[in-house]
Design a protein around this motif. Structure first.
Motif, PDB file in Angstrom:
ATOM      1  N   SER A 168       0.807  -1.222   0.000  1.00 29.30           N
ATOM      2  CA  SER A 168       0.000   0.000   0.000  1.00 29.30           C
ATOM      3  C   SER A 168       0.840   1.271   0.000  1.00 29.30           C
ATOM      4  O   SER A 168       0.296   2.361   0.135  1.00 29.30           O
ATOM      5  CB  SER A 168      -0.921   0.010   1.230  1.00 29.30           C
ATOM      6  N   ILE A 169       2.141   1.138  -0.150  1.00 29.69           N
ATOM      7  CA  ILE A 169       3.020   2.304  -0.152  1.00 29.69           C
ATOM      8  C   ILE A 169       2.831   3.093  -1.446  1.00 29.69           C
ATOM      9  O   ILE A 169       2.707   2.518  -2.533  1.00 29.69           O
ATOM     10  CB  ILE A 169       4.492   1.864  -0.014  1.00 29.69           C
ATOM     11  N   ASP A 170       2.805   4.402  -1.313  1.00 29.38           N
ATOM     12  CA  ASP A 170       2.705   5.273  -2.480  1.00 29.38           C
ATOM     13  C   ASP A 170       3.960   5.099  -3.338  1.00 29.38           C
ATOM     14  O   ASP A 170       5.087   5.245  -2.849  1.00 29.38           O
ATOM     15  CB  ASP A 170       2.587   6.728  -2.023  1.00 29.38           C
ATOM     16  N   PRO A 171       3.825   4.762  -4.615  1.00 39.64           N
ATOM     17  CA  PRO A 171       5.016   4.574  -5.468  1.00 39.64           C
ATOM     18  C   PRO A 171       5.913   5.809  -5.510  1.00 39.64           C
ATOM     19  O   PRO A 171       7.135   5.680  -5.666  1.00 39.64           O
ATOM     20  CB  PRO A 171       4.419   4.278  -6.850  1.00 39.64           C
ATOM     21  N   GLU A 172       5.328   6.983  -5.360  1.00 36.29           N
ATOM     22  CA  GLU A 172       6.156   8.192  -5.374  1.00 36.29           C
ATOM     23  C   GLU A 172       7.104   8.223  -4.169  1.00 36.29           C
ATOM     24  O   GLU A 172       8.213   8.752  -4.265  1.00 36.29           O
ATOM     25  CB  GLU A 172       5.268   9.426  -5.391  1.00 36.29           C
ATOM     26  N   PRO A 184      17.488  -0.870  -0.676  1.00 33.44           N
ATOM     27  CA  PRO A 184      16.267  -1.632  -0.372  1.00 33.44           C
ATOM     28  C   PRO A 184      16.067  -1.868   1.125  1.00 33.44           C
ATOM     29  O   PRO A 184      14.937  -1.786   1.614  1.00 33.44           O
ATOM     30  CB  PRO A 184      16.480  -2.948  -1.122  1.00 33.44           C
ATOM     31  N   LEU A 185      17.143  -2.149   1.845  1.00 27.85           N
ATOM     32  CA  LEU A 185      17.012  -2.425   3.271  1.00 27.85           C
ATOM     33  C   LEU A 185      16.592  -1.177   4.034  1.00 27.85           C
ATOM     34  O   LEU A 185      15.693  -1.229   4.890  1.00 27.85           O
ATOM     35  CB  LEU A 185      18.332  -2.967   3.823  1.00 27.85           C
ATOM     36  N   LYS A 190      12.601   2.259   6.861  1.00 27.90           N
ATOM     37  CA  LYS A 190      12.187   3.651   7.023  1.00 27.90           C
ATOM     38  C   LYS A 190      10.814   3.953   6.426  1.00 27.90           C
ATOM     39  O   LYS A 190      10.117   4.853   6.904  1.00 27.90           O
ATOM     40  CB  LYS A 190      13.230   4.575   6.373  1.00 27.90           C
ATOM     41  N   ILE A 191      10.400   3.205   5.407  1.00 27.29           N
ATOM     42  CA  ILE A 191       9.167   3.540   4.694  1.00 27.29           C
ATOM     43  C   ILE A 191       8.179   2.381   4.699  1.00 27.29           C
ATOM     44  O   ILE A 191       7.046   2.515   5.185  1.00 27.29           O
ATOM     45  CB  ILE A 191       9.480   3.969   3.244  1.00 27.29           C
ATOM     46  N   ARG A 192       8.591   1.253   4.163  1.00 24.82           N
ATOM     47  CA  ARG A 192       7.643   0.151   3.996  1.00 24.82           C
ATOM     48  C   ARG A 192       7.134  -0.398   5.333  1.00 24.82           C
ATOM     49  O   ARG A 192       5.916  -0.569   5.517  1.00 24.82           O
ATOM     50  CB  ARG A 192       8.284  -0.980   3.184  1.00 24.82           C
ATOM     51  N   LEU A 193       8.037  -0.696   6.244  1.00 29.79           N
ATOM     52  CA  LEU A 193       7.634  -1.314   7.510  1.00 29.79           C
ATOM     53  C   LEU A 193       6.739  -0.411   8.348  1.00 29.79           C
ATOM     54  O   LEU A 193       5.672  -0.845   8.805  1.00 29.79           O
ATOM     55  CB  LEU A 193       8.865  -1.746   8.304  1.00 29.79           C
ATOM     56  N   PRO A 194       7.107   0.870   8.578  1.00 32.63           N
ATOM     57  CA  PRO A 194       6.202   1.724   9.369  1.00 32.63           C
ATOM     58  C   PRO A 194       4.828   1.890   8.737  1.00 32.63           C
ATOM     59  O   PRO A 194       3.809   1.902   9.439  1.00 32.63           O
ATOM     60  CB  PRO A 194       6.957   3.062   9.432  1.00 32.63           C
ATOM     61  N   ALA A 195       4.776   2.009   7.406  1.00 27.43           N
ATOM     62  CA  ALA A 195       3.482   2.200   6.745  1.00 27.43           C
ATOM     63  C   ALA A 195       2.628   0.941   6.772  1.00 27.43           C
ATOM     64  O   ALA A 195       1.399   1.015   6.662  1.00 27.43           O
ATOM     65  CB  ALA A 195       3.709   2.651   5.304  1.00 27.43           C
ATOM     66  N   SER A 196       3.258  -0.220   6.910  1.00 22.58           N
ATOM     67  CA  SER A 196       2.505  -1.478   6.906  1.00 22.58           C
ATOM     68  C   SER A 196       2.005  -1.876   8.288  1.00 22.58           C
ATOM     69  O   SER A 196       1.177  -2.792   8.392  1.00 22.58           O
ATOM     70  CB  SER A 196       3.385  -2.601   6.353  1.00 22.58           C
ATOM     71  N   LEU A 197       2.475  -1.229   9.345  1.00 22.37           N
ATOM     72  CA  LEU A 197       2.116  -1.645  10.701  1.00 22.37           C
ATOM     73  C   LEU A 197       0.614  -1.546  10.994  1.00 22.37           C
ATOM     74  O   LEU A 197       0.070  -2.440  11.663  1.00 22.37           O
ATOM     75  CB  LEU A 197       2.917  -0.829  11.719  1.00 22.37           C
ATOM     76  N   PRO A 198      -0.101  -0.497  10.554  1.00 25.12           N
ATOM     77  CA  PRO A 198      -1.553  -0.491  10.808  1.00 25.12           C
ATOM     78  C   PRO A 198      -2.264  -1.699  10.205  1.00 25.12           C
ATOM     79  O   PRO A 198      -3.151  -2.281  10.839  1.00 25.12           O
ATOM     80  CB  PRO A 198      -2.017   0.823  10.168  1.00 25.12           C
ATOM     81  N   HIS A 199      -1.868  -2.087   9.003  1.00 28.48           N
ATOM     82  CA  HIS A 199      -2.458  -3.274   8.389  1.00 28.48           C
ATOM     83  C   HIS A 199      -2.062  -4.529   9.160  1.00 28.48           C
ATOM     84  O   HIS A 199      -2.884  -5.432   9.365  1.00 28.48           O
ATOM     85  CB  HIS A 199      -1.996  -3.397   6.933  1.00 28.48           C
TER      86      HIS A 199
END
Length: 284
Positions: A168-172, A184-185, A190-199
């Motif tokens: 669900s991360i914004d491609p931009e 990638p790591l 910094k981006i993918r993991l924090p944004a995925s936590l609510p889900h």
């Protein structure tokens, strides 16, 4: 020219103060009174049905008999609850570890996703009560089959919610991260993991209740302790009060674990929990 000591809010934008403890408690009470009232209504209906003799006592135990059994056999229920709790937590933690790892692999590798996703769906639709006897044959009557069933029950919502969150991360945002030189790591942490936590927490709240069900299902098949064993023994002896008491304790166990996961979500994601609370308050 005087130096401003504090940053002024933009025109037309009002800064909202952080809610205090009393205000947060009031919000909890406002959101909880409806389910509490419904629960009380169901309890009264249960008492009326049994007190008026509409249903025989050997079919439905009265609330007084049910809670009297829990009080009289408190140590018995407590010891078996601890067994089921340990099986549930072990299976749930393993489901989190394996589910998150599988989700990350599926998101970063389309080949793995196309290969693994149909197998996950196939494993999910198989009734766990049907495969639990096989686990007993393979692993024996110890705690391992119950943990495995709890893991299988909780695994699917965890992995699906994590995959949804990571995608669900914004491609931009990902393009900006790559432009600024993040690998990638680093992008993941910094981006993918924090944004995925609510889900992820949405899946965890579902998974923990399913893990309780999985542990009890494993105890149904073969066990000499645990709440599933208590219910099986009560059913075999036609002991309806103990049977209902076991069901009440299992329900309470699931509710407590659900509340603990939700509390953990509040501390890990305070912005997400406060936004949900504000929306519930303003909609009343």
């Amino acid at each position: 020219m005087a130096v401003q000591s504090a940053r002024e809010a933009p025109v037309g934008v009002a800064e909202r103060a952080r809610p205090g403890t009393a205000e947060q408690a009031l919000r909890v009470l406002r959101s909880a009174w409806r389910p509490a009232a419904l629960l009380a209504l169901l309890f009264v209906a249960w008492w009326v049905v049994t007190a008026t003799g509409l249903v025989q006592s050997y079919l439905v135990a009265s609330p007084a008999d049910t809670f009297a059994v829990i009080a009289d056999k408190f140590d018995y229920f407590w010891q078996n609850t601890l067994v089921t709790l340990w099986e549930t937590l072990a299976g749930f933690v393993l489901a989190i570890v394996v589910g998150v790892l599988a989700a990350v692999l599926m998101v970063y590798s389309p080949t793995i996703e196309r290969t693994l996703y149909p197998l996950l769906l196939f494993a999910q639709v198989i009734p766990k009560i049907a495969v639990a006897p096989l686990f007993v044959v393979w692993l024996g009557f110890g705690i391992e089959p119950k943990i495995l069933v709890a893991l299988l029950m909780a695994f699917f919502p965890v992995v699906i919610s994590m995959v949804t969150g990571l995608k669900s991360i914004d491609p931009e945002m990902l393009q900006l991260s790559a432009t600024m030189g993040a690998g990638p790591l680093k992008t993941f942490y910094k981006i993918r993991l924090p944004a995925s936590l609510p889900h992820l927490f949405s899946g965890l709240k579902i998974g923990v209740t399913l893990a309780v069900t999985g542990a009890v299902v494993g105890e149904f098949v073969g066990a000499n302790e645990g709440l599933g064993y208590v219910i099986q023994q009560a059913n075999g002896n036609f002991d309806t009060p103990v049977l209902f008491a076991g069901l009440v304790v299992i329900s309470l166990l699931g509710i407590v674990l659900f509340a603990l996961v939700e509390l953990l979500e509040y501390f890990v994601l305070p912005w997400h929990a406060s936004r949900r609370a504000d929306a519930a308050t303003t909609s009343m």
